[in-house]
Write a protein that holds these residues in place. Sequence first.
Motif, mmCIF file in Angstrom:
data_model
loop_
_atom_site.group_PDB
_atom_site.id
_atom_site.type_symbol
_atom_site.label_atom_id
_atom_site.label_comp_id
_atom_site.label_asym_id
_atom_site.label_seq_id
_atom_site.Cartn_x
_atom_site.Cartn_y
_atom_site.Cartn_z
ATOM 1 N N ILE B 160 0.844 -1.204 0.000
ATOM 2 C CA ILE B 160 0.000 0.000 0.000
ATOM 3 C C ILE B 160 0.876 1.249 0.000
ATOM 4 N N ARG B 201 -7.327 11.097 -2.134
ATOM 5 C CA ARG B 201 -8.644 10.455 -2.205
ATOM 6 C C ARG B 201 -8.518 9.026 -2.720
ATOM 7 N N PHE B 202 -7.746 8.881 -3.801
ATOM 8 C CA PHE B 202 -7.555 7.568 -4.426
ATOM 9 C C PHE B 202 -7.015 6.577 -3.405
ATOM 10 N N SER B 203 -6.009 6.992 -2.667
ATOM 11 C CA SER B 203 -5.348 6.071 -1.734
ATOM 12 C C SER B 203 -6.212 5.788 -0.516
ATOM 13 N N LEU B 204 -6.848 6.827 0.011
ATOM 14 C CA LEU B 204 -7.693 6.611 1.187
ATOM 15 C C LEU B 204 -8.857 5.679 0.855
ATOM 16 N N ALA B 205 -9.421 5.875 -0.324
ATOM 17 C CA ALA B 205 -10.542 5.019 -0.712
ATOM 18 C C ALA B 205 -10.095 3.568 -0.814
ATOM 19 N N ALA B 206 -8.944 3.351 -1.407
ATOM 20 C CA ALA B 206 -8.449 1.981 -1.543
ATOM 21 C C ALA B 206 -8.179 1.369 -0.180
ATOM 22 N N SER B 209 -11.348 0.464 1.560
ATOM 23 C CA SER B 209 -11.930 -0.741 0.992
ATOM 24 C C SER B 209 -11.202 -1.986 1.489
ATOM 25 N N PHE B 210 -9.879 -1.906 1.547
ATOM 26 C CA PHE B 210 -9.108 -3.034 2.068
ATOM 27 C C PHE B 210 -9.540 -3.357 3.482
ATOM 28 N N SER B 213 -13.068 -5.017 3.588
ATOM 29 C CA SER B 213 -13.183 -6.347 3.007
ATOM 30 C C SER B 213 -12.407 -7.346 3.849
ATOM 31 N N ASP B 214 -12.337 -8.530 3.340
ATOM 32 C CA ASP B 214 -11.688 -9.616 4.050
ATOM 33 C C ASP B 214 -10.222 -9.277 4.321
#
Lengths: 232, 232
Positions: B160, B201-206, B209-210, B213-214
């Motif tokens: 990340i 924004r791009f990185s925080l969103a990813a 999501s991580f 999720s599992d």
Amino acid sequence: MGKPSRSSHDSTSADTRRQLLDAAAGVFAGRGFHHATVRDICRIAGANLAAIRYHFGDKEALYAAVLHETAPAPATPPAGSPLPPLATQLRNFIHSFLARIAEEGVAGHHGCIMAREMVDPTPALDDLVQHFIRPQHEWLQRLVRDLAGPGFSSAQIRRIAHSIVSQVLFYKHCNAALSRLAPADCLSPSNLDDIADHITRFSLAAIASFKNSDDSPRPARISSRTRSRPSR
Amino acid sequence: MGKPSRSSHDSTSADTRRQLLDAAAGVFAGRGFHHATVRDICRIAGANLAAIRYHFGDKEALYAAVLHETAPAPATPPAGSPLPPLATQLRNFIHSFLARIAEEGVAGHHGCIMAREMVDPTPALDDLVQHFIRPQHEWLQRLVRDLAGPGFSSAQIRRIAHSIVSQVLFYKHCNAALSRLAPADCLSPSNLDDIADHITRFSLAAIASFKNSDDSPRPARISSRTRSRPSR
DNA sequence: GGCAGGTTCAAACGGATGTTTGAAACTGTC
DNA sequence: GACAGTTTCAAACATCCGTTTGAACCTGCC
């Protein structure tokens, strides 16, 4: 290229040209245009110094020929076949992009030369952008636009595409630092799939979030301009 | 060593050293270690050729001195002050990182030299990684770990962090291509804030999501290995 | 064999580069 | 002013690079 006209030696006339191209690709990839020497290239190719002048003209023309001949096919999907889901298309793009970067043999030379062109452009870069980078850039832009859905400016689409490409190129452009910082993270055949999955997941999640949130320019900056990390 | 001993001319003895360092930083940044010539450096510095030998020893020692003296401060947040929210810390990191990259004057030379070291390492890269890159890398890793929360392997955290850093470095390492492909997207003072916001924004969103999720290694690959874009 | 065209060869040219040299110029001190 | 230490200077050295040259070599054809 083809016809071996059977001399006493196996090396027939105009395949010296091929030998020179192969040797030059390796030397240019390993040392860059300026630092590469025609003497090294000719020694590796087993050719005479004057062979470069005879077959290509000069060093720069040889360089252009190498770029032209070692460029891999643009890798567009075979037209007519049913396209896989968008997310799969993205993963395939990232995977094949990474695989091309990880290439070590002759196939990898083009990537090395391109990385050098980024930092130290030669007159050949313009052609490279025009005929090699731009098509792929535009292909990815269309994919991102389809993935993100409507309501995004083309500038936003381009930024997202840049975010995707950058994560792949990182493993090429920063390999020297990565190998000293976290050797296990260096791109290699063994972790290529994992890295491709990570970049795909990372990017898809970001795009999905962009899609769900406000499409307008942006709901104010993330925070006030309070900065705690002065740049120097 | 350093005492300015006031001569008739303002250029006193050992500030030739400073002039050489400044000139060398510019020339090394503009042309790289190999392609830079000591004659250019000395001409710009207004010094004699032998001055390099006298003050530094040789070209490589001058290069090492330049790297050592032009390295910006590691930019760690002032200890003791109340830390802003994690997301703001990330944005500040990205913003100041981008600002350092966009720097054009003397402050930008270090970034240029570092970009060149990535594709064309010299013996000086080891020190650079050890004393300049590694501290920031570890700082970002800690931030990402805090942002992502528990349940992530250190390999995942590193990936990340790489994804974040790569998006910033892209605007440095690929500037030559970007200026030919989409000049409007090139990093500049006018769009620095927008790019910083996008990457944040791009990185925080990813990351978010991580987190949701599992956490386990992964719920099977995104899709079967059906590939439609053969790598060549 | 003789010839013509294509290809390779060893050798050198002209220029640029990093380095070195030995002397000159400058500095502060006596 | 004389001196010793420091700093600068013009000039040269040795090497390497891209390029060029003119002759030798090979190949197929008459």
